[in-house]
Design an enzyme around this catalytic site. Structure first.
Site, PDB file in Angstrom:
ATOM      1  N   GLU A 234       1.012  -1.067   0.189  1.00  0.00           N
ATOM      2  CA  GLU A 234       0.010   0.062  -0.108  1.00  0.00           C
ATOM      3  C   GLU A 234       0.772   1.170   0.022  1.00  0.00           C
ATOM      4  O   GLU A 234       1.707   1.471   0.530  1.00  0.00           O
ATOM      5  CB  GLU A 234      -0.962  -0.001   1.286  1.00  0.00           C
ATOM      6  CG  GLU A 234      -2.154  -0.861   0.959  1.00  0.00           C
ATOM      7  CD  GLU A 234      -3.350  -0.565   1.645  1.00  0.00           C
ATOM      8  OE1 GLU A 234      -3.430   0.481   2.608  1.00  0.00           O
ATOM      9  OE2 GLU A 234      -4.421  -0.843   1.607  1.00  0.00           O
TER      10      GLU A 234
ATOM     11  N   CYS B 216       3.622   8.451   1.013  1.00  0.00           N
ATOM     12  CA  CYS B 216       3.973   7.439   2.047  1.00  0.00           C
ATOM     13  C   CYS B 216       4.144   6.231   1.465  1.00  0.00           C
ATOM     14  O   CYS B 216       3.254   5.809   0.945  1.00  0.00           O
ATOM     15  CB  CYS B 216       2.674   7.608   2.935  1.00  0.00           C
ATOM     16  SG  CYS B 216       2.910   6.517   4.461  1.00  0.00           S
TER      17      CYS B 216
ATOM     18  N   CYS C 156       5.158  -6.602   9.496  1.00  0.00           N
ATOM     19  CA  CYS C 156       6.345  -5.775  10.309  1.00  0.00           C
ATOM     20  C   CYS C 156       6.404  -6.965  11.362  1.00  0.00           C
ATOM     21  O   CYS C 156       5.700  -7.755  11.788  1.00  0.00           O
ATOM     22  CB  CYS C 156       5.655  -4.324  10.949  1.00  0.00           C
ATOM     23  SG  CYS C 156       6.970  -3.894  11.811  1.00  0.00           S
TER      24      CYS C 156
ATOM     25  N   CYS D 212       3.972  -2.985  17.630  1.00  0.00           N
ATOM     26  CA  CYS D 212       3.782  -1.888  18.509  1.00  0.00           C
ATOM     27  C   CYS D 212       2.178  -2.074  18.709  1.00  0.00           C
ATOM     28  O   CYS D 212       1.517  -2.501  17.792  1.00  0.00           O
ATOM     29  CB  CYS D 212       3.930  -0.633  17.877  1.00  0.00           C
ATOM     30  SG  CYS D 212       5.535  -0.549  17.317  1.00  0.00           S
TER      31      CYS D 212
ATOM     32  N   CYS E 246      -0.603  -0.373  16.498  1.00  0.00           N
ATOM     33  CA  CYS E 246      -0.573  -0.450  14.816  1.00  0.00           C
ATOM     34  C   CYS E 246      -0.857  -1.606  14.623  1.00  0.00           C
ATOM     35  O   CYS E 246      -0.797  -2.476  14.839  1.00  0.00           O
ATOM     36  CB  CYS E 246       0.893  -0.168  14.911  1.00  0.00           C
ATOM     37  SG  CYS E 246       1.253  -0.271  13.226  1.00  0.00           S
TER      38      CYS E 246
ATOM     39  N   CYS F  49      -2.596   6.492   8.753  1.00  0.00           N
ATOM     40  CA  CYS F  49      -1.660   5.894   9.536  1.00  0.00           C
ATOM     41  C   CYS F  49      -1.863   4.780  10.255  1.00  0.00           C
ATOM     42  O   CYS F  49      -2.808   4.651  11.090  1.00  0.00           O
ATOM     43  CB  CYS F  49      -0.815   6.965  10.617  1.00  0.00           C
ATOM     44  SG  CYS F  49       0.247   8.255   9.954  1.00  0.00           S
TER      45      CYS F  49
HETATM   46  N1  SAH Z   1       7.735   1.348  11.305  1.00  0.00           N
HETATM   47  C1  SAH Z   1       8.110   2.609  11.217  1.00  0.00           C
HETATM   48  C2  SAH Z   1       7.367   3.449   9.956  1.00  0.00           C
HETATM   49  C3  SAH Z   1       5.953   3.072   9.906  1.00  0.00           C
HETATM   50  S1  SAH Z   1       4.894   3.471  10.996  1.00  0.00           S
HETATM   51  C4  SAH Z   1       7.555   3.332  12.470  1.00  0.00           C
HETATM   52  O1  SAH Z   1       7.171   2.883  13.416  1.00  0.00           O
HETATM   53  O2  SAH Z   1       8.295   4.662  12.731  1.00  0.00           O
HETATM   54  C5  SAH Z   1       4.581   5.082  10.627  1.00  0.00           C
HETATM   55  C6  SAH Z   1       4.124   5.960  11.862  1.00  0.00           C
HETATM   56  O3  SAH Z   1       2.685   5.634  11.956  1.00  0.00           O
HETATM   57  C7  SAH Z   1       4.589   5.824  13.285  1.00  0.00           C
HETATM   58  O4  SAH Z   1       4.874   6.834  13.627  1.00  0.00           O
HETATM   59  C8  SAH Z   1       3.374   5.021  13.878  1.00  0.00           C
HETATM   60  O5  SAH Z   1       3.789   5.027  15.316  1.00  0.00           O
HETATM   61  C9  SAH Z   1       2.088   5.410  13.466  1.00  0.00           C
HETATM   62  N2  SAH Z   1       0.926   4.681  13.501  1.00  0.00           N
HETATM   63  C10 SAH Z   1       0.925   3.398  13.626  1.00  0.00           C
HETATM   64  N3  SAH Z   1      -0.267   3.012  13.864  1.00  0.00           N
HETATM   65  C11 SAH Z   1      -1.077   3.938  14.250  1.00  0.00           C
HETATM   66  C12 SAH Z   1      -2.282   4.504  14.493  1.00  0.00           C
HETATM   67  N4  SAH Z   1      -3.304   3.254  14.633  1.00  0.00           N
HETATM   68  N5  SAH Z   1      -2.659   5.572  14.678  1.00  0.00           N
HETATM   69  C13 SAH Z   1      -1.808   6.648  14.359  1.00  0.00           C
HETATM   70  N6  SAH Z   1      -0.525   6.329  14.044  1.00  0.00           N
HETATM   71  C14 SAH Z   1      -0.020   5.232  13.881  1.00  0.00           C
HETATM   72 FE1  SF4 Z   2       5.895  -1.867  12.729  1.00  0.00          FE
HETATM   73 FE2  SF4 Z   2       3.745  -0.302  12.961  1.00  0.00          FE
HETATM   74 FE3  SF4 Z   2       5.516  -0.514  14.774  1.00  0.00          FE
HETATM   75 FE4  SF4 Z   2       5.992   0.925  12.754  1.00  0.00          FE
HETATM   76  S1  SF4 Z   2       4.387   1.382  14.288  1.00  0.00           S
HETATM   77  S2  SF4 Z   2       7.524  -0.288  13.694  1.00  0.00           S
HETATM   78  S3  SF4 Z   2       4.673  -0.541  11.232  1.00  0.00           S
HETATM   79  S4  SF4 Z   2       4.314  -2.193  14.150  1.00  0.00           S
END
Ligand code: SAH
Ligand code: SF4
Length: 389
Positions: free
Chosen positions: A113, A127, A134, A138, A141, A363
């Site tokens: 995506e 983006c 992944c 987190c 996420c 995001c």
């Molecule tokens: N893995 C990398 C890049 C991809 S995530 C990272 O974690 O930085 C890109 C951004 O989206 C990160 O800052 C992450 O914390 C944020 N993100 C992930 N899930 C989200 C959600 N449900 N709502 C808002 N931001 C989110």
């Molecule tokens: Fe992976 Fe989502 Fe954590 Fe970024 S925020 S490192 S994409 S699990």
């Protein structure tokens, strides 16, 4: 040369030769490919590669026939040996707010995506994803709930930019007034676990005789893979974004479990040592606003303390919920109060307006949602078929 088998139902199993694609190769790989296929003599390889490079990355052509300054016979031999085709676009959506999302299939099971967000950065940001799924989990996420399928190749990362440029009608590379001005590695995956391919992709995207998006307009976002920060700075010279989300280890351990391996103090030391860090090169900190979890005034003050002396800006991201997610987004007033404390502490802290929510492009919502929707569309189609039978 690779070979794929067409195993689709009803087809006789025929072998289709797959011609190597030139669109995602670095300059050196391109020259090497031309020589290996015996299309170009070694002494002419560099010159020929430069010529093709302009056509591929400045003009965005997908057909050798368009390369008007290449002799006809040479174009024919190139066409026999190589391809310039784009990957398949499985789905394309445009949001009411102008956000565009593409689901790109580069190989069976590899669906990527990519989201274009207008009015972000200088004029619009793309983006891009660096992995499918992944390995990190987190807890806020949605991508983190999916297993890693694999790292994307440099070609697959570059293809995301090429597909967006095709769709935005942005070939040849405009010098000014670009719609796609910035790139952020904030799609699916952890880019620092795929640094070799990210670095090669950045080399291709930033090349001044091609797509020409400068390294200062490319931001790599990481959840905090500390040992890779220095190599990232040295190899890519891109802007850095850190997904922080908490100011103490106990909470960050829960939100970003990688913190157990690289706790906040180590992360901050790694950031302070990031090559090229100066006032002109601010680090972006991303902070997702989770109701009652990390959004108190005390935490805003702790954040100001933590970043003291660092040229930084803080992006406050309203949490985007997904089905079954264990958090809620902070109230708007709470987010504003949090931002005010950061501002008083001297930090720009824009609140990121959620974009493309109607097409599930926000995001942390990537891939799994659209997969689910497609699964549900397939179920509905099957149901309709049954009813019609
Ligand atoms: N893995 C990398 C890049 C991809 S995530 C990272 O974690 O930085 C890109 C951004 O989206 C990160 O800052 C992450 O914390 C944020 N993100 C992930 N899930 C989200 C959600 N449900 N709502 C808002 N931001 C989110
Ligand atoms: Fe992976 Fe989502 Fe954590 Fe970024 S925020 S490192 S994409 S699990």
């Amino acid at each position: 040369m690779g070979v794929t088998l067409d195993l689709s139902r009803g087809a006789t199993a025929t072998a289709t030769p797959v011609k190597p694609n030139l669109c995602g190769l670095t300059r050196a790989e391109l020259a090497q490919a031309l020589v290996e296929a015996e299309v170009v003599r070694p002494e002419k390889a560099k010159m020929r590669a430069s010529q093709l490079w302009r056509w591929i990355h400045h003009y965005g052509v997908t057909d050798f026939a368009a390369m008007t300054d290449v002799a006809k016979e040479m174009r024919a031999s190139l066409d026999d040996a190589f391809s310039l085709a784009r990957p398949e676009i499985v789905e394309r959506q445009v949001s009411r707010d102008g956000t565009r999302k593409w689901l790109i299939r580069t190989a069976p099971g590899i669906e990527i995506e990519t989201v274009y967000i207008p009015d972000v950065g200088r004029s619009g940001a793309l983006c891009v994803s660096s992995q499918v799924g992944c390995t990190l989990n987190c807890t806020f996420c949605h991508t983190g709930t999916q297993a890693l399928v694999r790292n994307l190749t440099a070609a697959e990362i570059v293809a995301q930019v090429q597909v967006a440029r095709d769709d935005l009608g942005e070939w040849p590379s405009p010098k000014e007034d670009r719609r796609l001005s910035n790139i952020v590695f904030m799609g699916m995956g952890e880019p620092l676990y795929n640094l070799d391919n990210v670095a090669a992709a950045v080399d291709i995207i930033a090349d001044g005789e091609g797509i020409a998006i400068s390294r200062r307009r490319i931001t790599v976002s990481t959840s905090g893979v500390v040992p890779e920060l220095q190599p990232l700075g040295e190899r890519c010279q891109t802007m850095l974004a850190i997904s922080l989300h908490a100011t103490n280890d106990a909470l960050r351990d829960k939100l970003v479990p990688l913190n157990k391996k690289y706790p906040i103090a180590e992360l901050m030391a790694g950031i302070r040592a990031y090559p090229g860090l100066a006032n002109t090169k601010r680090v972006t900190f991303e902070y997702v606003m989770l109701k009652g979890v990390n959004d108190s005034p005390a935490e805003a003050k702790a954040l100001v303390q933590l970043l003291k002396g660092l040229p930084a800006k803080i992006n406050l991201i309203p949490f985007n919920p997904w089905p079954g997610s264990p958090y809620e987004c902070s109230d708007w007033k709470t987010i504003e109060a949090f931002a005010a404390i950061l501002n008083r502490g001297g930090y720009a802290s824009p609140i990121r307006t959620p974009r493309g929510r109607d097409i599930l492009a926000a995001c942390g919502q990537l891939k799994s949602e659209s997969e689910k929707l497609r699964a549900s569309a397939r179920r509905k189609a099957a149901q309709a078929q049954r009813e019609a039978d």
